[in-house]
Scaffold this motif. Structure first.
Motif, PDB file in Angstrom:
ATOM      1  N   HIS A  69      14.723   7.902   1.719  1.00 11.26           N
ATOM      2  CA  HIS A  69      13.726   8.936   1.455  1.00 11.26           C
ATOM      3  C   HIS A  69      12.339   8.339   1.232  1.00 11.26           C
ATOM      4  CE1 HIS A  69      14.381   7.185  -2.266  1.00 11.26           C
ATOM      5  NE2 HIS A  69      15.036   8.104  -2.894  1.00 11.26           N
ATOM      6  N   GLY A  70      11.350   9.154   1.455  1.00 12.16           N
ATOM      7  CA  GLY A  70       9.965   8.727   1.270  1.00 12.16           C
ATOM      8  C   GLY A  70       9.552   8.787  -0.179  1.00 12.16           C
ATOM      9  N   CYS A  71       8.248   8.696  -0.385  1.00  8.15           N
ATOM     10  CA  CYS A  71       7.774   8.571  -1.754  1.00  8.15           C
ATOM     11  C   CYS A  71       7.813   9.893  -2.512  1.00  8.15           C
ATOM     12  CB  CYS A  71       6.367   7.990  -1.774  1.00  8.15           C
ATOM     13  SG  CYS A  71       5.182   8.963  -0.902  1.00  8.15           S
ATOM     14  N   THR A  72       8.012  11.003  -1.835  1.00 11.71           N
ATOM     15  CA  THR A  72       8.065  12.277  -2.550  1.00 11.71           C
ATOM     16  C   THR A  72       9.503  12.667  -2.880  1.00 11.71           C
ATOM     17  OG1 THR A  72       8.236  13.565  -0.508  1.00 11.71           O
ATOM     18  CG2 THR A  72       6.037  13.089  -1.315  1.00 11.71           C
ATOM     19  N   GLU A 100      11.781  12.975   4.498  1.00 13.77           N
ATOM     20  CA  GLU A 100      10.756  12.658   5.480  1.00 13.77           C
ATOM     21  C   GLU A 100       9.582  11.909   4.854  1.00 13.77           C
ATOM     22  OE1 GLU A 100       8.789  16.847   6.064  1.00 13.77           O
ATOM     23  OE2 GLU A 100      10.965  16.969   6.275  1.00 13.77           O
ATOM     24  N   ARG A 101       8.832  11.291   5.729  1.00 13.29           N
ATOM     25  CA  ARG A 101       7.675  10.535   5.259  1.00 13.29           C
ATOM     26  C   ARG A 101       6.573  11.487   4.828  1.00 13.29           C
ATOM     27  NH1 ARG A 101       7.708   6.118  10.109  1.00 13.29           N
ATOM     28  NH2 ARG A 101       9.248   4.725   9.178  1.00 13.29           N
ATOM     29  N   CYS A 102       5.833  11.048   3.837  1.00  9.01           N
ATOM     30  CA  CYS A 102       4.775  11.918   3.356  1.00  9.01           C
ATOM     31  C   CYS A 102       3.589  11.883   4.321  1.00  9.01           C
ATOM     32  CB  CYS A 102       4.326  11.492   1.950  1.00  9.01           C
ATOM     33  SG  CYS A 102       3.374   9.993   1.912  1.00  9.01           S
ATOM     34  N   LEU A 103       2.644  12.778   4.108  1.00  7.80           N
ATOM     35  CA  LEU A 103       1.501  12.911   5.008  1.00  7.80           C
ATOM     36  C   LEU A 103       0.676  11.635   5.097  1.00  7.80           C
ATOM     37  CD1 LEU A 103       0.264  16.470   3.973  1.00  7.80           C
ATOM     38  CD2 LEU A 103       1.098  15.797   6.240  1.00  7.80           C
ATOM     39  N   THR A 104       0.726  10.868   4.031  1.00 11.00           N
ATOM     40  CA  THR A 104      -0.155   9.700   3.998  1.00 11.00           C
ATOM     41  C   THR A 104       0.550   8.404   4.398  1.00 11.00           C
ATOM     42  OG1 THR A 104       0.323   9.396   1.647  1.00 11.00           O
ATOM     43  CG2 THR A 104      -1.616  10.691   2.200  1.00 11.00           C
ATOM     44  N   HIS A 105       1.816   8.493   4.727  1.00 12.96           N
ATOM     45  CA  HIS A 105       2.570   7.270   5.023  1.00 12.96           C
ATOM     46  C   HIS A 105       1.914   6.413   6.102  1.00 12.96           C
ATOM     47  CE1 HIS A 105       6.321   4.836   5.274  1.00 12.96           C
ATOM     48  NE2 HIS A 105       5.942   4.708   6.535  1.00 12.96           N
ATOM     49  N   ASP A 106       1.582   7.043   7.212  1.00 13.92           N
ATOM     50  CA  ASP A 106       0.976   6.292   8.309  1.00 13.92           C
ATOM     51  C   ASP A 106      -0.378   5.714   7.929  1.00 13.92           C
ATOM     52  OD1 ASP A 106       3.151   6.821   9.830  1.00 13.92           O
ATOM     53  OD2 ASP A 106       2.229   8.430  10.990  1.00 13.92           O
ATOM     54  N   LEU A 107      -1.068   6.444   7.095  1.00 11.48           N
ATOM     55  CA  LEU A 107      -2.370   5.973   6.644  1.00 11.48           C
ATOM     56  C   LEU A 107      -2.269   4.608   5.976  1.00 11.48           C
ATOM     57  CD1 LEU A 107      -5.362   6.364   5.860  1.00 11.48           C
ATOM     58  CD2 LEU A 107      -4.534   7.575   3.834  1.00 11.48           C
ATOM     59  N   TRP A 108      -1.303   4.476   5.081  1.00 11.57           N
ATOM     60  CA  TRP A 108      -1.181   3.201   4.363  1.00 11.57           C
ATOM     61  C   TRP A 108      -0.788   2.074   5.307  1.00 11.57           C
ATOM     62  CZ3 TRP A 108      -3.926   4.777   0.842  1.00 11.57           C
ATOM     63  CH2 TRP A 108      -3.709   5.963   0.163  1.00 11.57           C
ATOM     64  N   GLY A 109       0.023   2.419   6.282  1.00 17.35           N
ATOM     65  CA  GLY A 109       0.370   1.402   7.262  1.00 17.35           C
ATOM     66  C   GLY A 109      -0.842   0.945   8.047  1.00 17.35           C
ATOM     67  N   THR A 167       0.815  -1.204   0.000  1.00 20.47           N
ATOM     68  CA  THR A 167       0.000   0.000   0.000  1.00 20.47           C
ATOM     69  C   THR A 167       0.858   1.266   0.000  1.00 20.47           C
ATOM     70  OG1 THR A 167      -0.128  -0.189   2.384  1.00 20.47           O
ATOM     71  CG2 THR A 167      -2.000  -1.008   1.142  1.00 20.47           C
ATOM     72  N   HIS A 168       2.067   1.184   0.527  1.00 22.74           N
ATOM     73  CA  HIS A 168       2.920   2.362   0.578  1.00 22.74           C
ATOM     74  C   HIS A 168       3.485   2.707  -0.799  1.00 22.74           C
ATOM     75  CE1 HIS A 168       3.066   1.271   4.881  1.00 22.74           C
ATOM     76  NE2 HIS A 168       3.162   2.568   5.049  1.00 22.74           N
ATOM     77  N   GLY A 169       3.764   3.988  -0.978  1.00 23.26           N
ATOM     78  CA  GLY A 169       4.433   4.412  -2.186  1.00 23.26           C
ATOM     79  C   GLY A 169       5.941   4.395  -2.009  1.00 23.26           C
ATOM     80  N   CYS A 170       6.381   4.300  -0.773  1.00 22.43           N
ATOM     81  CA  CYS A 170       7.812   4.335  -0.503  1.00 22.43           C
ATOM     82  C   CYS A 170       8.308   2.922  -0.226  1.00 22.43           C
ATOM     83  CB  CYS A 170       8.088   5.206   0.719  1.00 22.43           C
ATOM     84  SG  CYS A 170       7.304   4.614   2.232  1.00 22.43           S
ATOM     85  N   THR A 171       9.605   2.761  -0.323  1.00 27.27           N
ATOM     86  CA  THR A 171      10.203   1.486   0.034  1.00 27.27           C
ATOM     87  C   THR A 171      10.814   1.623   1.421  1.00 27.27           C
ATOM     88  OG1 THR A 171      12.181   2.208  -1.120  1.00 27.27           O
ATOM     89  CG2 THR A 171      10.666   0.795  -2.329  1.00 27.27           C
TER      90      THR A 171
HETATM   91  S1  FES Z   1       4.120   6.359   1.639  1.00 23.89           S
HETATM   92 FE1  FES Z   1       5.951   6.341   2.820  1.00 23.89          FE
HETATM   93  S2  FES Z   1       6.674   8.346   2.482  1.00 23.89           S
HETATM   94 FE2  FES Z   1       4.867   8.371   1.258  1.00 23.89          FE
END
Ligand code: FES
Ligand code: FES
Lengths: 149, 149
Positions: free
Chosen positions: A98-101, A105-114, A89-93
């Motif tokens: 670095h985050g998905c942007t 830092e982690r993006c605003l939605t990072h915790d949401l996907w978790g 579900t995450h956009g980041c690895t």
């Molecule tokens: S989903 Fe992890 S930084 Fe955006």
DNA sequence: TTAAACTTGACTAAAATAGTCGGAATTACT
DNA sequence: AGTAATTCCGACTATTTTAGTCAAGTTTAA
């Protein structure tokens, strides 16, 4: 975990297998006929499920498959993870700094996907084959949830 | 609802928009730059989100987008449904008389998929944009759930 | 010996995904 | 009036994923 027709077929077939009784060897052709799934496709699925250690096989005439563990000890996520990639579900690895942007830092939605992932995972790991066979498909989690609404 | 990168981008962009303040018009190029999403792609997404009635737009120079409703009234499923097809966990079609195995009765796993779908839907419809922006990403449902384990 | 059954890896047609592209319409500012 | 910023729109496409198929084995019971 990913939710595809492949995973659905795997669960259907495993449910069928569990419903046939505990120790008996069931040939795939029986399951294929009952569940209307292509035999070749089922073979592919059961190969993966066997490698995951959920079933055991007996080759040759009168051979077939049986559950390796009790139906109550096999959860849905085990089955689906055996045949499909884990859901992502995450956009980041996780390993990347670095985050998905692209920023550090982690993006605003990072915790949401978790949270979403763990919410789905909680369902999938709490429901067992025995629950499905018994029609006892709504785990306490869902019951609590719906009662609260 | 389906969980794809498209839906994730839509939620990221809407979260960004919500985080910029209530009434201001935000041009897509700003969001594209902050969230590192292609502008063309964002345009496509926002077109769909606008048609779904979640945002309003102002064309021309100094134009942009703003939320149509309060962030606390926009839930995740509204956003994702605006850009992606609804999730389809069942193998059968509701209108068809027969189930996914071709027989007239529902298969053993039919109820399971319904329970899964409502479980995911409960999460997605209970989390709002305001929750995400505030970092208050774990709805009471999940809290209850984890407390019960 | 034969037939039933599992085992394997490679292959593929169709669908879905994740965008791109080119242009048109609208509005603010000078 | 002209220009720059911006939304709006439909069509297009490369890549990946899905949902299987296929051909050729191996193993075992009868
Ligand atoms: S989903 Fe992890 S930084 Fe955006
Ligand atoms: S999923 Fe509805 S009958 Fe199988």
């Amino acid at each position: 975990m990913k939710l595809t027709a492949k995973g659905r077929y795997a669960v259907m077939a495993m449910t069928d297998l569990a419903a046939q009784g505990a120790g008996a060897l069931i040939p795939l052709s029986d399951i294929a006929a009952r569940q209307k799934i292509s035999l070749s496709f089922l073979e592919q699925l059961f190969r993966q499920i066997r490698r995951a250690g959920l079933i055991e096989s007996q080759r040759g005439a009168k051979g077939g498959y049986r559950l390796e563990q009790a139906a109550a000890d096999i959860s849905l996520d085990q089955i689906i993870l055996a045949v499909d990639e884990p859901i992502k579900t995450h956009g980041c690895t996780p390993e990347a700094r670095h985050g998905c942007t692209g920023s550090s830092e982690r993006c605003l939605t990072h915790d949401l996907w978790g949270a979403l992932e763990s919410h789905i995972g909680a369902f999938m790991s709490s429901v067992t084959l025995a629950d499905v066979v018994a029609g006892r498909v709504t785990p306490s989690i869902v019951l609590d949830m719906e009662a609260a609404e």
